[in-house]
Design a protein around this motif. Sequence first.
Motif, PDB file in Angstrom:
ATOM      1  N   GLY A 335      40.897  74.784  83.992  1.00  0.00           N
ATOM      2  CA  GLY A 335      42.200  74.475  84.271  1.00  0.00           C
ATOM      3  C   GLY A 335      42.677  73.511  83.481  1.00  0.00           C
ATOM      4  N   GLU A 336      44.229  73.301  83.464  1.00  0.00           N
ATOM      5  CA  GLU A 336      44.797  72.294  82.539  1.00  0.00           C
ATOM      6  C   GLU A 336      44.637  70.926  83.071  1.00  0.00           C
ATOM      7  OE1 GLU A 336      49.211  71.054  80.921  1.00  0.00           O
ATOM      8  OE2 GLU A 336      48.939  72.513  82.556  1.00  0.00           O
ATOM      9  N   ILE A 337      44.443  69.946  82.015  1.00  0.00           N
ATOM     10  CA  ILE A 337      44.076  68.543  82.179  1.00  0.00           C
ATOM     11  C   ILE A 337      45.525  67.878  82.495  1.00  0.00           C
ATOM     12  CG2 ILE A 337      43.296  66.419  81.538  1.00  0.00           C
ATOM     13  CD1 ILE A 337      41.342  67.702  79.757  1.00  0.00           C
ATOM     14  N   GLN A 338      45.735  67.211  83.652  1.00  0.00           N
ATOM     15  CA  GLN A 338      46.888  66.314  83.974  1.00  0.00           C
ATOM     16  C   GLN A 338      46.385  64.962  84.266  1.00  0.00           C
ATOM     17  OE1 GLN A 338      49.155  68.272  87.246  1.00  0.00           O
ATOM     18  NE2 GLN A 338      49.744  69.856  85.870  1.00  0.00           N
ATOM     19  N   VAL A 339      46.950  64.045  83.819  1.00  0.00           N
ATOM     20  CA  VAL A 339      46.580  62.680  84.178  1.00  0.00           C
ATOM     21  C   VAL A 339      47.733  61.857  84.401  1.00  0.00           C
ATOM     22  CG1 VAL A 339      44.822  62.832  82.505  1.00  0.00           C
ATOM     23  CG2 VAL A 339      47.075  62.034  81.629  1.00  0.00           C
ATOM     24  N   ARG A 340      47.127  60.773  85.127  1.00  0.00           N
ATOM     25  CA  ARG A 340      48.383  59.454  85.241  1.00  0.00           C
ATOM     26  C   ARG A 340      47.832  58.239  85.590  1.00  0.00           C
ATOM     27  NH1 ARG A 340      50.005  61.094  91.604  1.00  0.00           N
ATOM     28  NH2 ARG A 340      48.173  60.433  92.629  1.00  0.00           N
ATOM     29  N   GLY A 341      48.382  57.191  85.094  1.00  0.00           N
ATOM     30  CA  GLY A 341      47.885  55.703  85.147  1.00  0.00           C
ATOM     31  C   GLY A 341      48.550  54.747  84.148  1.00  0.00           C
ATOM     32  N   PRO A 342      48.091  53.808  84.010  1.00  0.00           N
ATOM     33  CA  PRO A 342      48.866  52.612  83.288  1.00  0.00           C
ATOM     34  C   PRO A 342      48.818  52.921  81.607  1.00  0.00           C
ATOM     35  CG  PRO A 342      46.795  51.903  84.117  1.00  0.00           C
ATOM     36  CD  PRO A 342      46.936  53.023  84.948  1.00  0.00           C
ATOM     37  N   ASN A 343      48.034  53.972  81.384  1.00  0.00           N
ATOM     38  CA  ASN A 343      47.846  54.197  79.892  1.00  0.00           C
ATOM     39  C   ASN A 343      48.756  55.144  79.422  1.00  0.00           C
ATOM     40  OD1 ASN A 343      46.571  56.140  81.764  1.00  0.00           O
ATOM     41  ND2 ASN A 343      45.812  57.163  79.828  1.00  0.00           N
ATOM     42  N   LEU A 344      49.858  55.685  80.212  1.00  0.00           N
ATOM     43  CA  LEU A 344      50.806  56.679  79.884  1.00  0.00           C
ATOM     44  C   LEU A 344      52.069  56.125  79.280  1.00  0.00           C
ATOM     45  CD1 LEU A 344      48.986  58.463  81.336  1.00  0.00           C
ATOM     46  CD2 LEU A 344      50.952  59.730  82.257  1.00  0.00           C
ATOM     47  N   PHE A 345      52.751  56.923  78.259  1.00  0.00           N
ATOM     48  CA  PHE A 345      53.927  56.478  77.630  1.00  0.00           C
ATOM     49  C   PHE A 345      55.058  56.281  78.582  1.00  0.00           C
ATOM     50  CE2 PHE A 345      54.520  60.906  78.106  1.00  0.00           C
ATOM     51  CZ  PHE A 345      55.501  61.350  77.402  1.00  0.00           C
ATOM     52  N   THR A 346      56.166  55.903  78.332  1.00  0.00           N
ATOM     53  CA  THR A 346      57.290  55.738  79.374  1.00  0.00           C
ATOM     54  C   THR A 346      58.199  57.012  79.121  1.00  0.00           C
ATOM     55  OG1 THR A 346      58.324  54.431  77.605  1.00  0.00           O
ATOM     56  CG2 THR A 346      57.194  53.649  79.659  1.00  0.00           C
ATOM     57  N   GLU A 347      58.274  57.420  77.867  1.00  0.00           N
ATOM     58  CA  GLU A 347      59.244  58.623  77.444  1.00  0.00           C
ATOM     59  C   GLU A 347      59.312  59.090  76.020  1.00  0.00           C
ATOM     60  OE1 GLU A 347      63.409  57.367  77.132  1.00  0.00           O
ATOM     61  OE2 GLU A 347      62.876  55.296  76.368  1.00  0.00           O
ATOM     62  N   TYR A 348      59.811  60.195  75.952  1.00  0.00           N
ATOM     63  CA  TYR A 348      59.906  60.628  74.401  1.00  0.00           C
ATOM     64  C   TYR A 348      61.287  60.179  74.036  1.00  0.00           C
ATOM     65  CZ  TYR A 348      56.280  64.029  74.733  1.00  0.00           C
ATOM     66  OH  TYR A 348      54.970  64.698  75.192  1.00  0.00           O
ATOM     67  N   LEU A 349      61.508  59.176  72.947  1.00  0.00           N
ATOM     68  CA  LEU A 349      62.740  58.775  72.589  1.00  0.00           C
ATOM     69  C   LEU A 349      63.806  59.852  72.189  1.00  0.00           C
ATOM     70  CD1 LEU A 349      63.817  55.872  71.726  1.00  0.00           C
ATOM     71  CD2 LEU A 349      63.336  56.685  69.195  1.00  0.00           C
ATOM     72  N   ASN A 350      64.945  59.505  73.041  1.00  0.00           N
ATOM     73  CA  ASN A 350      66.256  60.305  72.846  1.00  0.00           C
ATOM     74  C   ASN A 350      65.869  61.735  73.286  1.00  0.00           C
ATOM     75  OD1 ASN A 350      67.410  58.110  71.361  1.00  0.00           O
ATOM     76  ND2 ASN A 350      66.461  58.870  69.396  1.00  0.00           N
ATOM     77  N   ARG A 351      64.878  61.963  74.058  1.00  0.00           N
ATOM     78  CA  ARG A 351      64.778  63.410  74.612  1.00  0.00           C
ATOM     79  C   ARG A 351      64.356  63.334  76.038  1.00  0.00           C
ATOM     80  NH1 ARG A 351      62.625  67.359  71.146  1.00  0.00           N
ATOM     81  NH2 ARG A 351      62.793  68.626  72.911  1.00  0.00           N
ATOM     82  N   PRO A 352      65.148  63.030  76.685  1.00  0.00           N
ATOM     83  CA  PRO A 352      65.079  63.121  78.356  1.00  0.00           C
ATOM     84  C   PRO A 352      64.585  64.383  78.912  1.00  0.00           C
ATOM     85  CG  PRO A 352      67.530  62.884  77.776  1.00  0.00           C
ATOM     86  CD  PRO A 352      66.688  62.655  76.564  1.00  0.00           C
ATOM     87  N   ASP A 353      65.054  65.572  78.223  1.00  0.00           N
ATOM     88  CA  ASP A 353      64.691  66.911  78.730  1.00  0.00           C
ATOM     89  C   ASP A 353      63.070  66.997  78.276  1.00  0.00           C
ATOM     90  OD1 ASP A 353      65.160  66.638  75.859  1.00  0.00           O
ATOM     91  OD2 ASP A 353      65.423  68.639  75.668  1.00  0.00           O
TER      92      ASP A 353
END
Length: 484
Positions: A335-353
């Motif tokens: 299966g594909e790995i999905q993660v969540r937690g405090p280690n994640l980035f907040t966004e791609y700069l200038n790329r909300p899509d």
Amino acid sequence: MSPLFPALAARSQRPALRFGDRTLTHAELAYAAGSLARTLTGERRVAVWATPTLGTAVGVVAALLAGVPVVPVNPRSGEKELAHIVADSAPTLVLAEPGVALPPALAALARADATADAPRDGTGDATGALPEPSPEAPALIVYTSGTTGPPKGAVLPRRALTATLDALEDAWQWTADDVLVHALPLFHVHGLILGILGPLRRGGSVTHLGRFDTAGVTRELSSGATMLFGVPTMYHRIAEALADDPALAEALAGARLLVSGSAALPVHDHRRIAAATGRRVVERYGMTETLMNTSVRADGEPRAGTVGVPLRGVELRLVDEAGAAIAAYDGESVGEIQVRGPNLFTEYLNRPDATEAAFTDGWFRTGDMAIRDPDGYVRIVGRKATDLIKSGGYKIGAGEIENVLLEHPGVREAAVTGEPDPDLGERIVAWIVPARPETPPTEKELADHVAGQLAAHKRPRTVRYLEALPRNDMGKIMKRALHG
């Protein structure tokens, strides 16, 4: 609010950074970086010309102390890529070692020299006068490799850095007494965040070799270094050298922790290093957007071919093609790995899509495919886009086939891809760098070798021979460059 680098705030006299013959204690670094930080206050963003030098480390620490987001720039970036990064991130200043000539895209910016000047007694400016930014404040903007378009800037908040480094303190039993040696680039999360900021947060020290060679590894591990960080290419060269280099074997045997990351370390290199040194290499798994997700623990079983268990604070799940969670820890279900937690980035700069597309119900979609063993260990089998092969009704991970091919004595390097096939849907293609180019193993020999260790449907149907596999700066194989 607690500081990002407690040993700097405490003015520790212990060694912090060493590059060649240039060394700074934590107190000296506090002075050098603190002085520079005061000149950066108020800047929107700063680019750092990330050469493997002491100035790069000082510049990054200074910007973090000032609360100014850092954009590490790969000195080997092409002109088009560099222009995109500068235009996208819009830094107001560039930091570089004194005297270094910068390319036009950066030369047009205001410049500040990242120097390591500090009073030798450690006196001078204190970092405590600089306020600690919010945990959600951007710390770094690190650009992805751009394999599916122009590179995207992953915005990493300060809490992602602290969450990952503190989780690794737990997993690796990392302390201020550890001395790390590495030779990784400083524009990437492995070399910069783990390799430089990690020791600084722990109050320990790091020696950077400038460039990798086994003689440097031997020298530093024989002189008090306790940990080695590297990528598979480095460990492969170590494995190749061990038979004729007893000093290297002795140095590795004395290390507390050997860590490999950024790509899978082939099982046969694991085995060669363990056989020669009695030490097993620990693998971890992370991404630019997530920093570190899993690791084999220092007090756990260093099982070759796995990246261990989720780090403290990280939630990890596998999902099928319909997005449903796979509950089975059976060592088989992919299966594909999905993660969540405090280690994640907040966004791609200038790329909300792109940011929106990267998440589903709060889970980050890594694009990496894996299985989980009954005890929770994660085994990555490849990227969803390039390493999941659907052949004859089976879902096959390229990684397990590559590991088996690399165990063949006639194979030096191997990569596996899928190509369209009118009968099978996709056929398995092996790209081989022979150990002896004048007498490469035959296609049948390699197919039989794989079928003898894995299921028959996982054998390669086509073999192509190369002088070398295409790799990026971190040693990862660029499979998109492999085509018939």
